[in-house]
Design a protein around this motif. Sequence first.
Motif, short mmCIF file in Angstrom:
data_model
loop_
_atom_site.label_atom_id
_atom_site.label_comp_id
_atom_site.label_asym_id
_atom_site.label_seq_id
_atom_site.Cartn_x
_atom_site.Cartn_y
_atom_site.Cartn_z
N LYS A 69 0.81 -1.22 0.00
CA LYS A 69 0.00 0.00 0.00
C LYS A 69 0.84 1.27 0.00
CE LYS A 69 -3.93 -1.93 -0.24
NZ LYS A 69 -4.67 -1.79 -1.48
N SER A 130 -7.47 2.43 2.07
CA SER A 130 -7.13 1.64 0.89
C SER A 130 -7.23 0.14 1.19
CB SER A 130 -5.72 1.99 0.41
OG SER A 130 -5.36 1.20 -0.69
N VAL A 131 -6.73 -0.28 2.34
CA VAL A 131 -6.82 -1.69 2.74
C VAL A 131 -8.28 -2.07 2.92
CG1 VAL A 131 -6.31 -3.34 4.59
CG2 VAL A 131 -4.53 -1.75 3.81
N GLU A 133 -10.98 -0.77 1.51
CA GLU A 133 -11.64 -0.88 0.20
C GLU A 133 -11.23 -2.16 -0.53
OE1 GLU A 133 -14.13 0.87 -0.95
OE2 GLU A 133 -14.10 2.19 0.81
N GLN A 134 -9.96 -2.52 -0.43
CA GLN A 134 -9.49 -3.75 -1.07
C GLN A 134 -10.14 -4.98 -0.43
OE1 GLN A 134 -5.23 -4.26 -1.28
NE2 GLN A 134 -5.42 -6.43 -1.76
N SER A 137 -13.74 -5.17 -1.54
CA SER A 137 -13.92 -5.58 -2.93
C SER A 137 -13.57 -7.06 -3.14
CB SER A 137 -13.09 -4.71 -3.87
OG SER A 137 -11.71 -5.01 -3.73
N GLU A 138 -12.70 -7.60 -2.30
CA GLU A 138 -12.32 -9.01 -2.40
C GLU A 138 -13.17 -9.91 -1.50
OE1 GLU A 138 -8.17 -8.97 -1.40
OE2 GLU A 138 -7.58 -8.08 -3.33
#
Length: 166
Positions: A69, A130-131, A133-134, A137-138
């Motif tokens: 990140k 960011s983590v 959101e990732q 999404s996963e």
Amino acid sequence: MVTFRRRTIREKVLQVLYAHEISKEPITFVIDTILVDLQDHKADFDFAKQRIYKVIQHEEELDKIITLKVANWEFSRIAIIDKFLLRMGICELMYLNEIPPKVTINEAIEIAKHYSTEKSGKFINGVLDSVYEQLKSENKLAKSGRGLISTTNTSTTKTTSKNKKG
């Protein structure tokens, strides 16, 4: 019986992780020393210990996530307090499903403002968001319950809708 605020407990977790890293003393000794005032408050003590042991258990994985990140930064140049707060935050997002993601992120930001550099709050916010959101999404966010992310998928929702009609 007095209970401690969760932020205070997170600050103590940060202190334990920092002291353990710097002193290289056994983690049980550091916990017994720094968390002495929590030991009579089982729920608070367990809340702190759970976070400490999870961060230590997953440290390598957490550091890999942080490194990915912050591709434009050398991991070794990140302020040590920021590293611990990022590890704690990512650990809560990934492994501790009872805490809403927004609470995890906000707590890390506020602690960073108090214990780290002037720009740490924004840095931590950017990385943890960011983590988050990732993971979202996963579908790797294990959060459920009131105020948390729902684990209901679309097929379950459609089945529920059909049952209401019929």
